[in-house]
Design a protein around this motif. Structure first.
Motif, PDB file in Angstrom:
ATOM      1  N   ARG A 140       7.556  -5.182 -20.239  1.00 18.07           N
ATOM      2  CA  ARG A 140       7.555  -3.751 -19.929  1.00 18.07           C
ATOM      3  C   ARG A 140       6.894  -2.928 -21.033  1.00 18.07           C
ATOM      4  O   ARG A 140       6.638  -1.752 -20.845  1.00 18.07           O
ATOM      5  CB  ARG A 140       8.996  -3.255 -19.782  1.00 18.07           C
ATOM      6  CG  ARG A 140       9.670  -3.779 -18.562  1.00 18.07           C
ATOM      7  CD  ARG A 140      11.168  -3.564 -18.618  1.00 18.07           C
ATOM      8  NE  ARG A 140      11.707  -3.864 -17.307  1.00 18.07           N
ATOM      9  CZ  ARG A 140      12.053  -2.940 -16.412  1.00 18.07           C
ATOM     10  NH1 ARG A 140      11.968  -1.668 -16.699  1.00 18.07           N
ATOM     11  NH2 ARG A 140      12.492  -3.298 -15.236  1.00 18.07           N
ATOM     12  N   ASP A 176       4.191  -6.996 -11.777  1.00 18.81           N
ATOM     13  CA  ASP A 176       4.286  -8.447 -11.732  1.00 18.81           C
ATOM     14  C   ASP A 176       3.647  -8.932 -10.429  1.00 18.81           C
ATOM     15  O   ASP A 176       4.077  -8.548  -9.347  1.00 18.81           O
ATOM     16  CB  ASP A 176       5.777  -8.828 -11.781  1.00 18.81           C
ATOM     17  CG  ASP A 176       5.980 -10.318 -11.965  1.00 18.81           C
ATOM     18  OD1 ASP A 176       5.102 -11.095 -11.552  1.00 18.81           O
ATOM     19  OD2 ASP A 176       7.026 -10.698 -12.522  1.00 18.81           O
ATOM     20  N   ASN A 182       0.852  -1.192   0.000  1.00 16.42           N
ATOM     21  CA  ASN A 182       0.000   0.000   0.000  1.00 16.42           C
ATOM     22  C   ASN A 182       0.883   1.236   0.000  1.00 16.42           C
ATOM     23  O   ASN A 182       2.075   1.159   0.293  1.00 16.42           O
ATOM     24  CB  ASN A 182      -0.862   0.003   1.264  1.00 16.42           C
ATOM     25  CG  ASN A 182       0.007   0.019   2.501  1.00 16.42           C
ATOM     26  OD1 ASN A 182       0.521  -1.019   2.899  1.00 16.42           O
ATOM     27  ND2 ASN A 182       0.203   1.185   3.082  1.00 16.42           N
ATOM     28  N   ARG A 216       2.686  -3.160 -16.202  1.00 16.40           N
ATOM     29  CA  ARG A 216       3.801  -4.104 -16.152  1.00 16.40           C
ATOM     30  C   ARG A 216       4.054  -4.648 -14.747  1.00 16.40           C
ATOM     31  O   ARG A 216       5.035  -5.332 -14.489  1.00 16.40           O
ATOM     32  CB  ARG A 216       5.056  -3.483 -16.732  1.00 16.40           C
ATOM     33  CG  ARG A 216       5.611  -2.324 -15.998  1.00 16.40           C
ATOM     34  CD  ARG A 216       6.958  -2.034 -16.621  1.00 16.40           C
ATOM     35  NE  ARG A 216       7.972  -2.064 -15.602  1.00 16.40           N
ATOM     36  CZ  ARG A 216       8.669  -0.991 -15.261  1.00 16.40           C
ATOM     37  NH1 ARG A 216       8.446   0.145 -15.857  1.00 16.40           N
ATOM     38  NH2 ARG A 216       9.571  -1.072 -14.331  1.00 16.40           N
ATOM     39  N   GLY A 266       7.287  -2.260  -3.113  1.00 16.09           N
ATOM     40  CA  GLY A 266       6.213  -1.302  -2.895  1.00 16.09           C
ATOM     41  C   GLY A 266       5.156  -1.313  -3.960  1.00 16.09           C
ATOM     42  O   GLY A 266       4.819  -2.362  -4.492  1.00 16.09           O
ATOM     43  N   SER A 267       4.647  -0.133  -4.253  1.00 13.00           N
ATOM     44  CA  SER A 267       3.499  -0.075  -5.138  1.00 13.00           C
ATOM     45  C   SER A 267       3.828   0.558  -6.479  1.00 13.00           C
ATOM     46  O   SER A 267       2.948   0.767  -7.288  1.00 13.00           O
ATOM     47  CB  SER A 267       2.360   0.644  -4.434  1.00 13.00           C
ATOM     48  OG  SER A 267       2.844   1.784  -3.764  1.00 13.00           O
ATOM     49  N   ALA A 268       5.120   0.863  -6.689  1.00 12.56           N
ATOM     50  CA  ALA A 268       5.595   1.307  -7.993  1.00 12.56           C
ATOM     51  C   ALA A 268       4.647   2.254  -8.729  1.00 12.56           C
ATOM     52  O   ALA A 268       4.020   1.875  -9.721  1.00 12.56           O
ATOM     53  CB  ALA A 268       5.940   0.094  -8.860  1.00 12.56           C
TER      54      ALA A 268
HETATM   55  N1  LIG Z   1       4.659  -3.483   1.834  1.00  6.97           N
HETATM   56  C1  LIG Z   1       4.307  -2.297   1.491  1.00  6.97           C
HETATM   57  O1  LIG Z   1       3.190  -1.939   1.676  1.00  6.97           O
HETATM   58  C2  LIG Z   1       5.331  -1.432   0.854  1.00  6.97           C
HETATM   59  C3  LIG Z   1       4.951  -0.220   0.379  1.00  6.97           C
HETATM   60  N2  LIG Z   1       5.864   0.624  -0.227  1.00  6.97           N
HETATM   61  C4  LIG Z   1       5.345   1.870  -0.800  1.00  6.97           C
HETATM   62  O2  LIG Z   1       5.394   1.769  -2.241  1.00  6.97           O
HETATM   63  C5  LIG Z   1       5.636   3.014  -2.845  1.00  6.97           C
HETATM   64  C6  LIG Z   1       6.802   2.951  -3.793  1.00  6.97           C
HETATM   65  O3  LIG Z   1       7.974   2.530  -3.138  1.00  6.97           O
HETATM   66  P1  LIG Z   1       9.383   2.327  -3.853  1.00  6.97           P
HETATM   67  O4  LIG Z   1      10.413   2.455  -2.835  1.00  6.97           O
HETATM   68  O5  LIG Z   1       9.468   3.146  -5.081  1.00  6.97           O
HETATM   69  O6  LIG Z   1       9.447   0.833  -4.217  1.00  6.97           O
HETATM   70  P2  LIG Z   1       8.782  -0.087  -5.350  1.00  6.97           P
HETATM   71  O7  LIG Z   1       9.124  -1.447  -4.951  1.00  6.97           O
HETATM   72  O8  LIG Z   1       7.366   0.253  -5.550  1.00  6.97           O
HETATM   73  O9  LIG Z   1       9.521   0.279  -6.676  1.00  6.97           O
HETATM   74  C7  LIG Z   1      10.860   0.040  -6.955  1.00  6.97           C
HETATM   75  C8  LIG Z   1      11.009  -0.602  -8.313  1.00  6.97           C
HETATM   76  O10 LIG Z   1      10.909  -2.021  -8.148  1.00  6.97           O
HETATM   77  C9  LIG Z   1      10.324  -2.614  -9.294  1.00  6.97           C
HETATM   78  N3  LIG Z   1       9.111  -3.299  -8.856  1.00  6.97           N
HETATM   79  C10 LIG Z   1       8.643  -3.377  -7.582  1.00  6.97           C
HETATM   80  N4  LIG Z   1       7.591  -4.161  -7.523  1.00  6.97           N
HETATM   81  C11 LIG Z   1       7.353  -4.596  -8.755  1.00  6.97           C
HETATM   82  C12 LIG Z   1       6.391  -5.481  -9.326  1.00  6.97           C
HETATM   83  N5  LIG Z   1       5.477  -6.117  -8.587  1.00  6.97           N
HETATM   84  N6  LIG Z   1       6.426  -5.691 -10.640  1.00  6.97           N
HETATM   85  C13 LIG Z   1       7.374  -5.132 -11.406  1.00  6.97           C
HETATM   86  N7  LIG Z   1       8.305  -4.313 -10.912  1.00  6.97           N
HETATM   87  C14 LIG Z   1       8.318  -4.046  -9.604  1.00  6.97           C
HETATM   88  C15 LIG Z   1      10.186  -1.500 -10.245  1.00  6.97           C
HETATM   89  O11 LIG Z   1      11.461  -1.303 -10.818  1.00  6.97           O
HETATM   90  P3  LIG Z   1      11.972  -1.527 -12.293  1.00  6.97           P
HETATM   91  O12 LIG Z   1      11.831  -0.231 -12.983  1.00  6.97           O
HETATM   92  O13 LIG Z   1      13.404  -1.925 -12.085  1.00  6.97           O
HETATM   93  O14 LIG Z   1      11.144  -2.607 -12.891  1.00  6.97           O
HETATM   94  C16 LIG Z   1       9.964  -0.334  -9.331  1.00  6.97           C
HETATM   95  O15 LIG Z   1      10.070   0.866  -9.994  1.00  6.97           O
HETATM   96  C17 LIG Z   1       5.752   3.966  -1.674  1.00  6.97           C
HETATM   97  O16 LIG Z   1       4.501   4.543  -1.420  1.00  6.97           O
HETATM   98  C18 LIG Z   1       6.188   3.049  -0.536  1.00  6.97           C
HETATM   99  O17 LIG Z   1       5.940   3.579   0.708  1.00  6.97           O
HETATM  100  C19 LIG Z   1       7.176   0.271  -0.373  1.00  6.97           C
HETATM  101  C20 LIG Z   1       7.605  -0.936   0.088  1.00  6.97           C
HETATM  102  C21 LIG Z   1       6.714  -1.894   0.715  1.00  6.97           C
END
Ligand SMILES: NC(=O)C1=CN([C@@H]2O[C@H](COP(=O)(O)OP(=O)(O)OC[C@H]3O[C@@H](n4cnc5c(N)ncnc54)[C@H](OP(=O)(O)O)[C@@H]3O)[C@@H](O)[C@H]2O)C=CC1
Ligand SMILES: O=C(O)CCC(=O)C(=O)O
Ligand SMILES: [Mg+2]
Length: 736
Positions: A647, A600, A83, A598, A582-584
């Motif tokens: 992607r 996953d 979330n 995209r 996270g929620s990307a």
């Molecule tokens: N458990 C929870 O509820 C969590 C919530 N958050 C929240 O998420 C939001 C974003 O956090 P952020 O630190 O940017 O981290 P994210 O994990 O959302 O993003 C980092 C990168 O990881 C890749 N990625 C992550 N999950 C996926 C997936 N399921 N499918 C494809 N690619 C993925 C993408 O990179 P690429 O471009 O390399 O594909 C993405 O840009 C914030 O609001 C944060 O607080 C963060 C962590 C845990």
């Protein structure tokens, strides 16, 4: 009868749910398993705390509070999707959107002026930052890459930037005056209550936090980040980055450390944009700019100024970029910098992403450049420094041969730093802070100055015992060496080490390789083994749990989204998190622009399988076990056949990968022989799905490449979002 609770969250995971959950419901319908959805999206959490501002029909139940209670009961079986942990800009965005939809909720008062505004702010502050996970995590954390995921990565390695020994990238961290250096810690011999007091130099005492109870055996610690030391450090780093032509980047956890880290972030903004703040200090103050929300707040506020003045400030901001150092960019096309908002660069994901990319980040020209990674507090910075040094010496890790690092993390009941928000204070004036028990004993004490950040953390004894047990269990089950990442020279860790040594005696550790190493030594030990293809369990506190479960997965399998993430709840229930990432937010953007998602959902498939297994054990439901096993087999097949989302628009996306999962799952159910009814039910479905595969995938891919609309960001329109996420008539009718 117990049921499986599925969480509705935000952004990409919530989009995916609209496509995946109907499949799940269709598959489990005949097996006596109930699934219920609970809404813990940011929007729902906002609406839930303002019933008094809403009409009867607009009010929503407080699902998070419900789940928080459920997590303490043995029947809990919760699938938790990622979330939003909202920064202030995100919170305000959600408020504005809800208001525009006719919900009469109040604005967020930055500077509350009366009791009613104070009440509103305190309600919002409970939603701010990481407000969901700490409530649900009534257990410790077990995160690992399943074998199938690891094997897939070995056969299909993700890209890894090369590392050269002359890379100038490095971690900069404080040498004194920070949380790490000022920490004090004690273990309570008996239960007691404590209050936190500030006494200024005139002897005036203010209660910062009224008496609250502590349990016997609880470890408490307190520490302070000196503002002066921090500002000096940041100024030096800006100058050093300029001198050495390095990108300036700041890495911290503004979401989970929602009180302390935005303040530190604000100091970094002032340090980097020093010339602007010095020259225009008065106007900036008058505009009520909140630096803790990032430079975006300054940019928004100066919009209110007359053209001439605004342009002058904008020119001075540009001059900062010109005079350098260059700043790392989140999105160079859109001019979004590392210091725009405190939620864009989150250390757990940002540092591993950089290490994966040759230690470089994007500059304003959209090119990669060596970086100074500023991590002000030195408690855990050494882990990244050691990893970077390792890569400089040995080159990048090789996903085709490297081992794996599962984690057992201490996190239950708001353990350690991540539970410190209600005990973190920005100090108003010079003086002394004391933690005093009911008998008047001073347990912890610090001398503080104006602007310092003081905080207290706790970790209860029962979670520590549970964590040690989980570590031994995992080490035994996987026959893997396990390292406790604890630093004997750190006050808190020294207390923890004593307990670890005591509680290890409660278990049969015969033949197990268990060690206690400082985080830096543990990093080196683990990285050396990792490179040789060997596995090592990291057993860590809450912060390193968070950091390590992104660091190693991102290096090993490209993303932490593919992790199995289990929280065995201390009272017997199960919380199954979907991946460790996270929620990307950028995934939503792509969906809106080109109708391609995209995201996953692999972590979700893995979580559902273990949830079903847990359900079968608790409810003695054999069908649930078969559904879980066949789902795992289907997930493996999905990986083998490379049916994860691509992607690029026009290719298989999240929805398409859900279709394949459904088809493989149906096939596995049709092939198994343990339950005849399931076999009979799913044989024709498997056939229908396979027969129509080409048509379904065509339906799912043909709609891509054009913009789409879901009617909102934080509170999308249900009808629209369901339409967008379920565009295949053929698939929908088979599921029906
Ligand atoms: N458990 C929870 O509820 C969590 C919530 N958050 C929240 O998420 C939001 C974003 O956090 P952020 O630190 O940017 O981290 P994210 O994990 O959302 O993003 C980092 C990168 O990881 C890749 N990625 C992550 N999950 C996926 C997936 N399921 N499918 C494809 N690619 C993925 C993408 O990179 P690429 O471009 O390399 O594909 C993405 O840009 C914030 O609001 C944060 O607080 C963060 C962590 C845990
Ligand atoms: O709750 C959050 O804000 C993020 C959680 C997180 O990053 C994790 O648990 O790995
Ligand atoms: Mg994390």
């Amino acid at each position: 009868m117990s049921k499986i609770i599925y969480t509705k969250t935000d952004e990409a995971p919530a989009l995916a749910t609209r496509s995946f959950l109907p499949i799940v419901k269709a598959f489990i319908k005949s097996s006596g398993i109930n699934i219920e959805t609970k809404d813990i999206s940011l929007a729902a959490r906002i609406l839930a705390i303002f019933p008094d501002f809403l009409s009867e029909d607009q009010r929503v139940s407080d699902d998070l509070a419900f789940l928080g209670e459920l997590a303490k009961k043995p029947e809990a079986n919760i699938i938790k999707l990622p979330n939003i942990s909202a920064s202030i800009p995100q919170l305000k965005g959600a408020i504005e959107e809800l208001q525009s939809l006719g919900f009469g909720i109040p604005n967020y008062p930055d500077k509350p002026e009366n009791d009613s505004e104070k009440d509103i702010k305190s309600r919002y502050d409970k939603i701010k930052g990481s407000a969901v996970n700490p409530v649900l995590r009534e257990g410790n954390s077990d995160r690992r890459a399943p074998k199938a995921v690891k094997n897939y990565a070995k056969k299909n390695p993700h890209s890894m930037g090369v590392w050269s020994s002359d890379s100038k990238t490095h971690v900069a961290t404080m040498q004194s005056g920070d949380f790490a250096h000022n920490e004090k810690s004690v273990t309570l011999p008996e239960a007691t209550s404590v209050k936190i007091e500030h006494t200024d130099n005139n002897g005036t005492t203010t209660i910062l936090k009224d008496s609250f109870s502590l349990l016997k055996g609880e470890i408490i610690d307190a520490t302070v980040m000196s503002k002066n030391a921090l500002v000096t450090f940041l100024d030096e780093q800006v100058a050093d980055a300029r001198k050495n032509n390095l990108l300036f980047s700041l890495h911290m956890k503004g979401t989970m450390m929602k009180v302390s880290d935005p303040i530190i972030f604000g100091h970094a903004v002032k340090s980097y944009y020093k010339d602007v703040f010095e020259k225009h200090g008065d106007i900036i103050k008058k505009l009520g700019v909140n630096v803790n929300s990032g430079v975006s707040n300054l940019l928004n506020r100066i919009e209110e100024l007359p053209d001439v003045k605004r342009k002058e400030i904008e020119a001075d901001i540009d001059a900062v970029y010109k005079n350098g150092p260059a700043i790392a960019m989140v999105n160079s096309d859109k001019g979004i910098t590392n210091l725009h908002v405190p939620s864009d660069v989150i250390i757990d994901a940002s540092m591993p992403a950089m290490i994966r990319t040759s230690g470089q980040m994007w500059n304003a020209d959209g090119k990669l450049q060596d970086t100074k990674a500023v991590i002000p507090d030195s408690s855990y910075a050494g882990v990244y420094a050691a990893t970077i040094d390792f890569c400089k010496k040995h080159g990048a890790f090789d996903p085709t041969t490297m081992g794996t690092v599962p984690n057992v993390g201490l996190m239950a009941q708001k353990a350690e730093e991540y539970g410190s928000h209600d005990k973190t204070f920005e100090i108003g004036s010079e003086g002394i802070i004391r933690v005093i028990d009911t008998s008047g004993n001073v347990l912890l004490e610090h001398t503080v100055e104006e602007g310092d950040i003081w905080r207290m953390c706790q970790v209860k004894d029962a979670p520590i015992q549970d964590w040690v047990k989980l570590a031994v269990t995992r080490a035994r089950a996987s026959q893997t060496p396990a390292v406790f990442w604890l630093d004997a020279n750190r006050a808190h860790d020294a207390q923890l080490i004593e307990k670890v040594n005591t509680y290890l005696k409660d278990h049969d550790t015969n033949g197990l390789d268990l060690r206690i190493l400082s985080p830096v030594d543990a990093t080196i030990f683990t990285c050396e083994r990792l490179k040789e293809g060997k596995d090592t369990i990291s057993v860590s506190g809450n912060v390193l749990r968070d950091y390590l479960t992104d660091l190693f997965p991102i290096l090993e399998v490209g993303t932490s989204a593919k992790m199995l993430s289990i929280v065995p709840l201390m009272n017997g229930g199960g919380l199954f998190e979907t991946g460790a990432g996270g929620s990307a937010p950028k995934h939503v953007q792509q969906l809106l622009e080109e109708n391609h998602l995209r995201w996953d959902s692999l972590g979700e498939f893995l979580a559902l399988a273990v949830s079903l297994e847990h359900f079968s054990e608790v409810n003695n439901n054999a069908k649930a076990k078969i559904l879980g096993e066949t789902l795992d087999d289907a997930t493996e097949k999905l990986l083998e056949n490379k049916k994860g989302p691509s992607r690029k628009a026009g290719e298989l996306d999240n929805r398409g990968s859900h279709f394949y999962l459904a088809m493989y799952w149906a096939q596995e159910l049709a092939h198994q022989t343990k339950d005849e009814a399931l076999q009979v039910e799913f044989t024709p479905i498997a056939k229908q799905l396979a027969d129509n595969a080409t048509a379904i995938v065509k339906e799912l891919n043909d709609i891509q490449g054009r913009p789409t609309d879901i009617g909102g960001y934080y509170e999308p329109n249900e009808a629209l979002i369901n339409q967008v996420m379920r565009p295949s008539k053929t698939l929908n009718s088979i599921l029906q």
